[in-house]
Design an enzyme around this catalytic site. Structure first.
Site, PDB file in Angstrom:
ATOM      1  N   GLY A 101      45.341  38.868  40.880  1.00 46.83           N
ATOM      2  CA  GLY A 101      45.344  37.892  41.954  1.00 46.83           C
ATOM      3  C   GLY A 101      45.821  36.534  41.473  1.00 46.83           C
ATOM      4  O   GLY A 101      46.529  35.815  42.186  1.00 46.83           O
ATOM      5  N   ARG A 129      43.733  42.531  48.789  1.00 44.80           N
ATOM      6  CA  ARG A 129      43.209  41.176  48.700  1.00 44.80           C
ATOM      7  C   ARG A 129      43.959  40.212  49.622  1.00 44.80           C
ATOM      8  O   ARG A 129      45.169  40.343  49.815  1.00 44.80           O
ATOM      9  CB  ARG A 129      43.263  40.688  47.249  1.00 44.80           C
ATOM     10  CG  ARG A 129      42.417  41.537  46.333  1.00 44.80           C
ATOM     11  CD  ARG A 129      42.457  41.085  44.901  1.00 44.80           C
ATOM     12  NE  ARG A 129      41.818  39.780  44.733  1.00 44.80           N
ATOM     13  CZ  ARG A 129      41.723  39.158  43.570  1.00 44.80           C
ATOM     14  NH1 ARG A 129      42.248  39.700  42.484  1.00 44.80           N
ATOM     15  NH2 ARG A 129      41.108  37.988  43.489  1.00 44.80           N
ATOM     16  N   ASP A 326      33.544  34.500  37.879  1.00 43.75           N
ATOM     17  CA  ASP A 326      33.939  35.814  37.376  1.00 43.75           C
ATOM     18  C   ASP A 326      32.839  36.492  36.565  1.00 43.75           C
ATOM     19  O   ASP A 326      32.957  37.681  36.242  1.00 43.75           O
ATOM     20  CB  ASP A 326      35.194  35.695  36.500  1.00 43.75           C
ATOM     21  CG  ASP A 326      36.443  35.453  37.326  1.00 43.75           C
ATOM     22  OD1 ASP A 326      36.460  35.846  38.511  1.00 43.75           O
ATOM     23  OD2 ASP A 326      37.404  34.868  36.801  1.00 43.75           O
ATOM     24  N   LYS A 353      37.274  39.327  45.602  1.00 37.43           N
ATOM     25  CA  LYS A 353      37.878  39.466  44.282  1.00 37.43           C
ATOM     26  C   LYS A 353      38.583  40.821  44.213  1.00 37.43           C
ATOM     27  O   LYS A 353      38.948  41.402  45.236  1.00 37.43           O
ATOM     28  CB  LYS A 353      36.803  39.306  43.201  1.00 37.43           C
ATOM     29  CG  LYS A 353      36.280  37.879  43.066  1.00 37.43           C
ATOM     30  CD  LYS A 353      37.329  36.979  42.442  1.00 37.43           C
ATOM     31  CE  LYS A 353      36.813  35.603  42.123  1.00 37.43           C
ATOM     32  NZ  LYS A 353      37.801  34.777  41.417  1.00 37.43           N
TER      33      LYS A 353
END
Length: 448
Positions: A101, A129, A326, A353
């Site tokens: 991403g 996403r 994360d 995510k």
């Protein structure tokens, strides 16, 4: 290991004490940016410590497709002969960003203010996403985007022929969105301004300054105001990539929950927009020492000495979410092995995510015998204390490297082995994960 091939079932078994030095790979966020900024310079940028995971290698291929000369000279040693701001050539083929991403969103920003057209795709996870968070702001510069329903990849971006500067307030806390807007602003006249209500990781601002751009950051009543002067001439640099705190999280957390462990993790970035996890772990009672604190490549780094600790649950401040976004999957594993309840609010970004990380961790932890509560923005883990997690489950990784690694860390401390249905995505960010943990004393087996 490949993030694009057949599934690889992996199982982690209860471990004895972890001991030794864990030299984790280079920072993924900085590795992406080093390649991209090198491509936006005229001259040769030399990079050491580059993460050679699949996500970053896909960004290297993309920079070649846009006309830069990208060369590998040895492990972690790369050079980029750039084309200059606004110098991107139109790629002849579709740009495949794999699982990244960060890669696709930053590259879309880079080319959005050049008069070229490019089509982007990725793996099954990336194609799910949302890209609207990028295509909406780059449209303000004059770019046009055409993708699948819901703003999904594959997507074609037509860059602006006469870009205009933009003043933009992202509706979510996202370093990717901020960075894409700033990168688009490089080839627009005048000042491009991004206003962050909640500050996010600042690697892009640091590196823009390092490469010669005029970037200012001011705290105001509106929030953090970042101002970029457009159309600079970026100057090629030598970039030393520090070690990735998001990768360091896995051996650090494993050592904290495996009795008797004592490890050293050298040279880890301590950028204040990235080190939230280590603050949270210390709040939970973790024995983590920060040794030899120094600066490398414009980033603060330190060596981490980590010892097994009996941890307790806490209420994690929502304000810390962007500095450890994360790391919540592996933090939830630590919380499961702690005593008491850990509440993690402000984590709605985890829903978009590589997978819905709140749902993925909740379902996997439940399968391992842990009580979980969740809503759209919060994950609550009822800890079972040291050695209290039953384990014994096969957890779905959902093509998400961090989900896979988190459950494998859990397997090192649970009563029974913990498996993931597919560990192949680990190669996107941490290709030496298995070998590194094995050298520390962990047992992770593949079942092919």
């Amino acid at each position: 290991m490949t993030g694009h091939g057949d599934p690889i079932k992996m199982t982690a078994h209860k471990s004895g004490p972890l001991r030794g030095t864990a030299e984790v790979p280079g920072d993924k966020s900085i590795s992406h940016r080093a390649l991209i900024f090198g491509a936006l310079c005229v001259g040769e940028t030399k990079i050491t410590g580059l993460l050679e995971g699949e996500d970053v290698l896909d960004t290297a291929k993309a920079m070649r497709a846009f006309g830069a000369e990208v060369t590998r000279h040895g492990p972690g040693a790369w050079s980029v002969h750039g084309v200059g701001v606004g110098g991107f050539a139109e790629p002849e083929q579709v740009i495949d960003c794999g699982n990244s991403g960060t890669g696709v969103r930053l590259i879309m920003g880079c080319m959005a203010t050049s008069p070229i057209t490019a089509t982007f795709t990725g793996d099954a996870s990336l194609r799910k996403r949302p890209m609207g968070r990028i295509t909406d702001p780059i449209a303000l510069f004059g770019a046009q985007s055409y993708g699948r329903a819901g703003g999904r990849l594959p997507m074609t971006v037509v860059g602006a022929h006469d870009p205009v500067p933009v003043r933009y307030t992202p509706p979510m806390a996202s370093a990717q969105v901020k960075s894409a807007v700033l990168l688009a602003g490089l080839n627009a006249p005048g000042q491009t301004v991004v206003i962050e209500k909640i500050p996010t990781r600042d690697h892009t601002e640091r590196m823009l300054r390092g490469f010669g751009a005029d970037v200012s950051v001011e705290q105001t009543d509106e929030g953090q105001v970042i101002t970029l002067q457009g159309q600079p001439e970026l100057v090629a640099q030598e970039v030393a990539v520090p070690r990735d705190p998001s990768s360091a999280a896995f051996p650090v957390c494993a050592a904290l929950i495996v009795p008797g462990s004592d490890i050293l993790v050298p040279g880890v970035s301590q950028n204040p927009t990235r080190n939230g996890l280590f603050t949270t772990l210390r709040d939970m009672g973790a024995d983590i020492e920060f040794l030899n604190e120094r600066e490398e490549g414009g980033e603060p780094v330190a060596d981490l000495r980590v010892r097994y600790s009996e941890l307790h649950g806490i209420d994690v401040p929502a304000s810390r979410a962007s500095a450890q976004i994360d790391e919540y999957p592996v933090l939830s594993v630590v919380a499961a092995c702690a005593t008491g309840v850990t509440r993690m609010p402000g984590v709605h970004e985890l829903r978009v995510k590589e997978s819905d990380r709140i749902d993925a961790m909740a379902r996997g932890l439940e399968a391992c015998g842990v009580r979980i509560e969740e809503d759209e923005d919060t994950l609550i883990v009822h800890g079972m204390g040291p050695g209290g997690v039953p384990g014994g489950a096969i957890c779905a990784s959902h093509l998400d490297h961090r989900i896979a690694m988190s459950f494998l860390v859990l397997g090192m401390a649970a009563q029974n082995p913990v498996s993931v249905d597919d560990g192949s995505p680990i190669a996107t960010s941490f290709p030496i994960f298995e070998d590194l943990l094995a050298r520390l004393g962990a047992t992770i087996r593949r079942e092919i």
